[in-house]
Design an enzyme around this catalytic site. Structure first.
Site, PDB file in Angstrom:
ATOM      1  N   ASP A   8       0.863  -1.181   0.000  1.00 21.11           N
ATOM      2  CA  ASP A   8       0.000   0.000   0.000  1.00 21.11           C
ATOM      3  C   ASP A   8       0.902   1.233   0.000  1.00 21.11           C
ATOM      4  O   ASP A   8       2.106   1.113   0.262  1.00 21.11           O
ATOM      5  CB  ASP A   8      -0.926   0.012   1.229  1.00 21.11           C
TER       6      ASP A   8
ATOM      7  N   GLU B 296      -0.069  -0.860   5.813  1.00 19.33           N
ATOM      8  CA  GLU B 296       1.034  -0.373   6.641  1.00 19.33           C
ATOM      9  C   GLU B 296       0.946   1.127   6.849  1.00 19.33           C
ATOM     10  O   GLU B 296       1.226   1.636   7.934  1.00 19.33           O
ATOM     11  CB  GLU B 296       2.379  -0.733   6.002  1.00 19.33           C
TER      12      GLU B 296
HETATM   13 ZN   LIG Z   1       6.860   1.888   4.147  1.00 22.38          ZN
END
Ligand SMILES: [Zn+2]
Ligand SMILES: *[C@@H]1O[C@H](CO)[C@@H](O)[C@H](O)[C@H]1NC(C)=O
Ligand SMILES: *[C@@H]1O[C@H](CO)[C@@H](O)[C@H](O)[C@H]1NC(C)=O
Ligand SMILES: *[C@@H]1O[C@H](CO)[C@@H](O)[C@H](O)[C@H]1NC(C)=O
Ligand SMILES: *[C@@H]1O[C@H](CO)[C@@H](O)[C@H](O)[C@H]1NC(C)=O
Length: 472
Positions: free
Chosen positions: A101, A166
């Site tokens: 992501d 994340e």
């Molecule tokens: Zn990262």
């Protein structure tokens, strides 16, 4: 080592193909901060899964539950990818963590190029996710492909754990690691993370990262927002109280003023000081990058220590304040100041939180204000520090020497990577950060890039690392 020579021969003709793949990955707008784009995150995880399957790995997209949005809707979180290549119990097992992501990006943010169209300019590949973290994840896969291309047996068992949230808090990841501690992680010996950058032009091994706590201090009093012409001068303004509270936290030299907060910072040793002196970080260069005439400290070593091994406190904003352009003579009735503290070993987030609470309460009492103050906090990620004598650092040093012909710089991250502590605490395995990104890659900001050099040499580094780790 054989591997490095072979890497060069295989990688040079393959380079075009590698850039093409990175361009395909960057084109997927997998911004995890916006649940409306989780479909793109899922697409990105599917592409990654497909790639690994084509390479002969087995993949599970593990369900990590749901999340309630601010609208009240409950939606499934993008899954976490768990993969492994066929193994041999006689070999050690390396698990590679990464994320696919990205932070949000728009051309209007000031990008020189379309952030989702990987564009090469003078040896740099610009695009969102190029360095954080799609480039490094691909480099790991390419390193595995190098072994396959030359039909050389991979000397380690390899596993991958790749997530898609994340950049917005790693939903469900810690729980998944706990749930799989006795299965997926049981035979893992080493966990490596390549989600950070070098500190200078030289390759580095990262052995520490700061933790962080985020605080909200709310001052609330008058029943409403009032006109300063009517009540100005007669009431305790929440904003005035808040400014006094915020000003009591940190001074203009960066010194944290909250009593006791820095008591637990691990004292500096001589050998640690030497590792800082060795870093070829150029203070003048950094001043230009940041656009300042000077830093709070006047030497390279002090600046680096301030960023990596000392705590810091930053004030981020005031909610409820008038922040639009123009004139408005309002007295806000309720304001919320936001600040955060970066922790270092061996500060303890709950202990820091208690000291912040006590301090703000005391300062507020001193104001004799009839308003109400409330302090709340979020996150509370612990700092992390690795062991330099660990096999991974030994192998990392050798691999860097092989590929770049120099010793690694031993560096830390100023920012927080909660997953480091999660892996270390839950699995008890060896954890290391092996960055390949350049110091000026601009992760999270506009014009993020990875250089061709770092992308290709980084792929060689990973291939060499797999070899060296199997030898220690
Ligand atoms: Zn990262
Ligand atoms: C991802 O793959 C799964 C399983 O094949 C599929 O059901 C899903 O629709 C795919 N999602 C996207 C966004 O492509
Ligand atoms: C991406 O940029 C290239 C030039 O670098 C351009 O030719 C191409 O049309 C762009 N693609 C998209 C989808 O914008
Ligand atoms: C610093 O660099 C020198 C020269 O490369 C090296 O001999 C020494 O071991 C390094 N010291 C540390 C603490 O890394
Ligand atoms: C996870 O498994 C390891 C053994 O592989 C064990 O040492 C550790 O205590 C386990 N962690 C938890 C939280 O149970």
């Amino acid at each position: 080592c054989v591997c490095v020579c072979v890497c060069v021969c295989v990688l040079i003709p393959a380079a075009l193909f590698m850039f093409q793949r990175l361009a395909e990955w960057v084109a997927v707008q997998s911004e995890s901060s916006d649940p409306a784009k989780w479909i793109e995150v899922e697409k990105m995880l599917n592409i990654t899964a497909q790639r690994i399957r084509e390479m002969g790995g087995s993949v599970e997209l593990a369900d990590v539950g749901t999340q309630q949005l601010s609208s009240g809707a409950v939606v499934p979180v993008p899954p976490v990818l768990l993969a492994e290549f066929p193994g041999d119990p006689k070999k050690a097992t390396l698990c590679i963590y990464g994320h696919v992501d990205v932070q949000p990006a728009k051309k209007e943010d000031g990008w020189a190029t379309n952030p989702y169209n990987l564009t090469e300019i003078s040896g740099n590949l610009y695009g969102r996710g190029a360095t954080d973290n799609k480039g490094p994840v691909l480099a790991w896969l390419h390193a595995v492909e190098v072994y396959q291309a030359i039909e050389q047996e991979i000397p380690l068992n390899l596993k991958f754990i790749i997530e898609g949230t994340e950049e917005s808090g790693s939903f469900g990841l810690r729980e998944l690691i706990m749930e799989r501690n006795d299965s997926f992680f049981a035979d893992v010996d080493y966990i490596v993370i390549s989600d950070s950058v070098w500190a200078s032009r030289n390759p580095a091994l990262t052995y520490g990262a700061r933790g962080s706590s985020y605080f909200f201090v709310e001052v609330d009093g008058p029943v409403d927002d009032f006109h300063s012409g009517v009540y100005g001068g007669s009431i305790h303004e929440p904003m005035t109280d808040l400014i006094a509270l915020l000003a009591s936290l940190v001074d203009h030299t960066g010194k944290i003023l909250i009593p006791g907060v820095t008591d637990d910072v691990v004292p500096l040793t001589d050998s640690e000081r030497k590792t800082y002196q060795n870093i070829s970080f150029d203070l003048e260069d950094m001043k230009k990058v940041v656009g300042v005439k000077h830093f709070l400290q006047d030497t390279k070593v002090k600046v680096l220590m301030a960023r990596w091994r000392h705590p810091s406190l930053s004030i981020h904003g005031i909610q409820g304040a008038f922040s639009e352009p123009g004139i408005k003579t309002v007295i806000p009735g309720r304001v919320i100041g936001k600040f955060s503290i970066r922790h270092v070993p061996s500060m303890n987030p709950p202990d820091v939180e208690r000291k912040v609470q006590e301090h703000l309460k005391q300062v507020f009492n001193g104001l004799r204000s009839p308003n109400r103050m409330k302090v709340t906090s979020a996150i509370g990620a612990k700092p992390w520090v690795g062991k330099l004598c660990d096999n991974q650092y030994v192998a990392g040093g050798k691999a860097i020497k092989n590929v770049f012909g120099m010793e690694p710089e031993l560096i830390r991250e100023g920012s927080t990577v909660p997953i480091l502590q999660d892996f270390q605490e839950v699995t008890g395995k060896s954890v290391m950060m092996l960055p390949i990104g350049g110091h000026d890659d601009g992760e999270h900001s506009k014009n993020e890039k990875i250089s061709r050099y770092n992308f290709i040499e980084g792929t060689k580094l990973f291939a060499a690392y797999i070899y060296e780790l199997s030898q220690v």
